[in-house]
Design a protein around this motif. Structure first.
Motif, short mmCIF file in Angstrom:
data_model
loop_
_atom_site.label_atom_id
_atom_site.label_comp_id
_atom_site.label_asym_id
_atom_site.label_seq_id
_atom_site.Cartn_x
_atom_site.Cartn_y
_atom_site.Cartn_z
N LEU A 34 -1.65 15.41 8.81
CA LEU A 34 -2.36 14.16 8.63
C LEU A 34 -3.14 14.20 7.32
O LEU A 34 -3.94 15.12 7.10
CB LEU A 34 -3.32 13.87 9.78
N VAL A 35 -2.88 13.24 6.45
CA VAL A 35 -3.58 13.11 5.17
C VAL A 35 -4.55 11.94 5.29
O VAL A 35 -4.14 10.82 5.56
CB VAL A 35 -2.60 12.87 4.02
N HIS A 36 -5.81 12.22 5.08
CA HIS A 36 -6.88 11.23 5.25
C HIS A 36 -7.24 10.64 3.88
O HIS A 36 -7.82 11.32 3.04
CB HIS A 36 -8.07 11.92 5.89
N CYS A 37 -6.87 9.38 3.66
CA CYS A 37 -7.17 8.68 2.41
C CYS A 37 -8.25 7.64 2.65
O CYS A 37 -8.16 6.86 3.60
CB CYS A 37 -5.92 7.97 1.87
N VAL A 38 -9.24 7.62 1.79
CA VAL A 38 -10.29 6.62 1.86
C VAL A 38 -10.01 5.54 0.82
O VAL A 38 -9.86 5.84 -0.37
CB VAL A 38 -11.67 7.24 1.63
N THR A 39 -9.90 4.30 1.26
CA THR A 39 -9.59 3.19 0.36
C THR A 39 -10.55 2.04 0.60
O THR A 39 -11.35 2.06 1.53
CB THR A 39 -8.14 2.70 0.58
N GLN A 40 -10.43 1.03 -0.24
CA GLN A 40 -11.29 -0.15 -0.13
C GLN A 40 -10.42 -1.38 0.02
O GLN A 40 -9.54 -1.63 -0.80
CB GLN A 40 -12.17 -0.29 -1.37
N LYS A 41 -10.66 -2.15 1.09
CA LYS A 41 -9.95 -3.41 1.26
C LYS A 41 -10.25 -4.32 0.07
O LYS A 41 -11.39 -4.44 -0.37
CB LYS A 41 -10.38 -4.11 2.55
N GLY A 42 -9.21 -5.01 -0.41
CA GLY A 42 -9.41 -5.95 -1.50
C GLY A 42 -9.60 -5.31 -2.86
O GLY A 42 -9.98 -6.00 -3.81
N LYS A 43 -9.34 -4.01 -2.97
CA LYS A 43 -9.61 -3.28 -4.21
C LYS A 43 -9.00 -3.97 -5.43
O LYS A 43 -7.83 -4.34 -5.43
CB LYS A 43 -9.03 -1.86 -4.08
N GLY A 44 -9.82 -4.14 -6.45
CA GLY A 44 -9.34 -4.67 -7.72
C GLY A 44 -9.41 -6.18 -7.86
O GLY A 44 -9.05 -6.72 -8.90
N TYR A 45 -9.86 -6.87 -6.80
CA TYR A 45 -10.02 -8.33 -6.89
C TYR A 45 -11.39 -8.66 -6.33
O TYR A 45 -11.62 -8.56 -5.12
CB TYR A 45 -8.91 -9.04 -6.11
N ALA A 46 -12.30 -9.02 -7.22
CA ALA A 46 -13.72 -9.13 -6.86
C ALA A 46 -13.99 -10.01 -5.63
O ALA A 46 -14.77 -9.61 -4.75
CB ALA A 46 -14.52 -9.64 -8.07
N PRO A 47 -13.39 -11.21 -5.51
CA PRO A 47 -13.67 -12.01 -4.31
C PRO A 47 -13.29 -11.29 -3.02
O PRO A 47 -14.00 -11.38 -2.01
CB PRO A 47 -12.82 -13.27 -4.53
N ALA A 48 -12.18 -10.55 -3.04
CA ALA A 48 -11.74 -9.84 -1.84
C ALA A 48 -12.59 -8.61 -1.57
O ALA A 48 -12.84 -8.26 -0.42
CB ALA A 48 -10.27 -9.44 -1.98
N GLU A 49 -13.05 -7.96 -2.63
CA GLU A 49 -13.94 -6.81 -2.44
C GLU A 49 -15.26 -7.24 -1.82
O GLU A 49 -15.85 -6.53 -1.00
CB GLU A 49 -14.22 -6.12 -3.78
N GLY A 50 -15.72 -8.42 -2.21
CA GLY A 50 -17.02 -8.89 -1.75
C GLY A 50 -17.01 -9.54 -0.39
O GLY A 50 -18.07 -9.75 0.21
N SER A 51 -15.83 -9.87 0.13
CA SER A 51 -15.75 -10.55 1.42
C SER A 51 -14.45 -10.16 2.10
O SER A 51 -13.49 -10.93 2.14
CB SER A 51 -15.83 -12.07 1.24
N ALA A 52 -14.43 -8.94 2.63
CA ALA A 52 -13.19 -8.41 3.20
C ALA A 52 -12.68 -9.25 4.36
O ALA A 52 -11.47 -9.40 4.55
CB ALA A 52 -13.42 -6.98 3.67
N ASP A 53 -13.60 -9.85 5.16
CA ASP A 53 -13.14 -10.62 6.31
C ASP A 53 -12.47 -11.92 5.88
O ASP A 53 -11.41 -12.28 6.37
CB ASP A 53 -14.31 -10.91 7.26
N LYS A 54 -13.08 -12.63 4.91
CA LYS A 54 -12.52 -13.91 4.48
C LYS A 54 -11.23 -13.73 3.68
O LYS A 54 -10.44 -14.68 3.57
CB LYS A 54 -13.54 -14.67 3.64
N TYR A 55 -11.01 -12.55 3.11
CA TYR A 55 -9.82 -12.33 2.30
C TYR A 55 -8.84 -11.38 2.99
O TYR A 55 -7.94 -10.85 2.35
CB TYR A 55 -10.20 -11.81 0.91
N HIS A 56 -9.04 -11.17 4.28
CA HIS A 56 -8.04 -10.42 5.04
C HIS A 56 -6.75 -11.24 5.10
O HIS A 56 -5.68 -10.77 4.74
CB HIS A 56 -8.56 -10.12 6.45
N GLY A 57 -6.87 -12.45 5.57
CA GLY A 57 -5.77 -13.40 5.56
C GLY A 57 -6.25 -14.66 4.86
O GLY A 57 -7.33 -15.16 5.17
N VAL A 58 -5.46 -15.15 3.90
CA VAL A 58 -5.93 -16.26 3.08
C VAL A 58 -4.91 -17.39 3.04
O VAL A 58 -3.73 -17.20 3.26
CB VAL A 58 -6.22 -15.80 1.63
N ALA A 59 -5.44 -18.59 2.74
CA ALA A 59 -4.59 -19.71 2.37
C ALA A 59 -4.29 -19.58 0.88
O ALA A 59 -4.73 -18.63 0.21
CB ALA A 59 -5.31 -21.02 2.66
#
Length: 644
Positions: free
Chosen positions: A279-304
């Motif tokens: 098992l390889v444990h990688c730590v990542t960030q949801k929305g990485k590299g796109y500021a709106p998604a980094e700042g609001s992971a829930d709203k940018y989980h699934g988007v229109a």
């Protein structure tokens, strides 16, 4: 002339073989271009965004180091697979994601050889991966099997069942834990990366195995103590003791966005000799590299669809309240009057409206994680203790807890209320998320009360009805999306159990609807009336107990009875037909035409198109009545073309 492409490296990568022709130093730029491509594609189509952006570097590294598709790569849930699709011969179609006839928003075996296992429900990857690994071992193969499981998926028991089995079987299997919000890892940095490289290296593993072999020459108590001491010491440095106890060799945590950390560790894991799961444990960030998604992971989980520059999503102005919102507001009203009302969901508080309930009643709203089985039995315990639980779960996910519904709720006649969101066709999420089966699988259970809301006002009344049922389990189903703009009551009133309603009286054709196809039934009646065919339209409201008095009256007073439902074969129509047969009413020349979802899986698209494929729109209903009355297929086809 120099190229003006903003993705010059990505333009050279049609498949992973092209990717493997690049140098290590090129991968950072490629990852940046891939992230840009995913953002742009999803801005046009909508879909899952944050999770995919979080695994860009990991996706690049896996395809760069492993020989896919021979090496098997299995994504858990797979809503994060868009970067994977771009790199695996599907970039030219990536802007058809989740559109009718386009790419699925999840992995799909029928779509690509690079998708060895389809997934859209959680926590299946390790089980499937172990199946691939054992099959490889049985035939003497040498390919790697790599599973990528998101941290949310690790909250489900199935993942641990699979890990327990994998550890015991000792087949060679690589599991990558994509940890993007669990906060279970110590700080990630240079020292952590160094330790991960060290303990995943061949030299360390060789030394470790040699030490174990040496220890085995000593008395058993000594060798056992030595092994435990080594695992404990490594656990202190890196974490992962739980995974070690389950038989996995744990590596990590490592920064899942730092290719200088990822590449050497994954190389070591790939080249490791000997068997056993890793098992390889990688730590990542949801929305990485796109500021709106980094700042609001829930709203940018699934988007229109959205504007890339501003991040603003293009959501149409609602014409009527969403069914989910109506449910949440109705449940809050019931809870204000009764402190025994509680709400339970399984990792979907926002999608089900339970987040609104929990804001109002922090101590009475529960999110059990991706654990529908536990959630249902948890509700059973609450009900047995005198509370009034509403198990608020999507139809497609409730399937995962069927044994608990039967054994822990139905047999014991516990008054758990199942609020079944996303009933019927769900649109872009497609075949894995269609709410097709709950009428059938709940309808077989003795003692259940089953309701289907025809519109948002009916939903409000059905929430009140469910709250009032204290002697048996009940369920109410309702679709995704907006209501019909009907007049709303100030609050719901309990309905008479097992009683439907007639909205329109006629004498020749009767249409009996269960659920939101009611408005298609009314439109079909308009078409039939225009042809001089007097038509009754009724809303069954209940599948169980069935309004047998209404069903028999419709059967006696009409030449044709058409039943319409948004569920699979064996649902509402089966209950109607069974009653009519037992009552001897099918022997009197009555033509009955049950209209259900077809015996087929319906892919992603717009809901209207999906119902068109299913044959459940208004002109289909009218055509069924015409054919039952002996009109020619040409007459029915003409009606269909005019309606369309």
């Amino acid at each position: 002339m120099a190229s003006t492409s903003t993705t010059p490296l990505l333009d050279r990568v049609h498949d992973p073989e092209d990717l493997r022709g690049l140098a290590d130093d090129d991968l950072r730029q490629l990852a940046d271009e891939l992230r840009q491509e995913v953002i742009d594609a999803v801005s046009h189509t909508g879909g899952h965004l944050g999770a995919g952006l979080g695994v860009v570097e990991l996706t690049v590294a896996i395809h760069y180091l492993f020989n896919t598709p021979k090496d098997r790569l299995i994504w858990d849930v797979s809503h994060q697979c868009y970067p994977h699709k771009v790199l695996t011969e599907r970039r030219d179609r990536i802007r058809t994601l989740r559109q009718g006839g386009g790419l699925s928003g999840f992995t799909s075996r029928k779509e690509s050889d690079y998708d060895p296992f389809g997934a859209a429900h959680s926590s299946t990857s390790i089980s499937a991966g172990l199946g691939f690994a054992v099959a490889r071992d049985l035939r003497g193969g040498d390919e790697n099997v790599v599973c990528v499981i998101g941290d949310g998926a690790m909250s489900a028991g199935m993942a641990y069942e699979a890990m327990n089995n994998a550890g015991a079987m000792n087949s060679r299997l690589i599991v990558i834990l994509n940890d993007n919000d669990m906060s279970i890892a110590p700080p990630v940095g240079a020292m952590s990366a160094y330790l991960s490289r060290t303990i995943s290296s061949r030299s360390y593993r060789t030394m470790r195995n040699a030490a174990r072999e040496l220890a085995d020459q000593f008395p058993r108590a000594f060798s056992t103590a030595a092994r435990r001491a080594e695992e404990y010491a490594r656990g202190l440095l890196t974490g992962g003791t739980l995974f070690e106890e389950m038989g996995f060799y744990y590596v990590g945590p490592i920064d899942g966005h730092n290719l200088d950390h990822l590449l050497p560790v994954l190389r070591n894991v790939r080249d490791a000799e000997g068997g056993g799961p890793i098992l390889v444990h990688c730590v990542t960030q949801k929305g990485k590299g796109y500021a709106p998604a980094e700042g609001s992971a829930d709203k940018y989980h699934g988007v229109a669809k959205f504007d890339v520059v501003t991040g603003k999503q293009s959501k149409p102005t609602p014409q009527a309240p969403q069914f989910t919102k109506v449910y949440a507001e109705s449940l809050i009203q019931e809870a204000e009057d009764d402190e025994r009302v509680v709400a339970v969901t399984a990792a979907m508080p926002g999608g089900t409206g339970v987040d609104k309930f929990t804001e109002r009643f922090p101590d009475r709203g529960f999110d059990v994680g991706i654990a529908e089985q536990h959630g249902v039995t948890f509700c059973g315990g609450l009900a047995a203790a005198g509370y009034r639980p509403f198990a608020t779960i999507y139809s497609t996910f409730l399937q995962r807890a069927y044994d608990q519904i039967v054994h822990d709720v139905a047999i014991q006649q516990l008054p758990v209320r199942f609020a079944i969101d996303r009933a019927g066709m769900v649109g872009a999420d497609g075949v894995t998320h269609q709410g097709s089966y709950d009428i059938t699988y709940l309808g077989t259970l003795p003692g259940f009360v089953l309701m289907a809301a025809a519109d948002e006002a009916e939903l409000k009344h059905m929430v009140a009805t469910a709250a009032s049922i204290d002697d048996r389990p009940s369920a109410l189903r309702y679709p995704r999306g907006e209501g019909f703009g009907v007049e709303m009551p100030s609050r719901g009133e309990p309905l008479a159990i097992g009683k439907g309603r007639v909205l329109r009286e006629g004498s020749t054709v009767a249409i009996l609807s269960y659920g939101t196809r009611l408005y298609e039934a009314l439109s079909a009646a308009d078409s039939l009336e225009a042809r001089g065919l007097s038509t009754t339209v009724a809303d069954a409201r209940f599948c169980k107990p069935l309004d047998t008095e209404l069903v028999e009256r419709l059967a006696r007073q009409h030449d044709v009875l058409v039943t319409v439902e948004e569920g699979a074969v064996g649902g509402f129509s089966a209950h109607v037909l069974t009653h009519l047969a037992r009552a001897g009413m099918l022997d009197r020349g009555l033509a009955v035409r049950p209209m259900t979802l077809p015996d087929a899986f319906i892919d992603h698209g717009k809901p209207y198109e999906q119902y068109e494929e299913a044959g459940l729109n208004a002109h289909h209903v009218a055509a069924q009545a015409l054919q039952a009355l002996g009109y020619s297929d040409a007459d029915a086809a003409l009606l269909r073309s005019v309606s369309a």
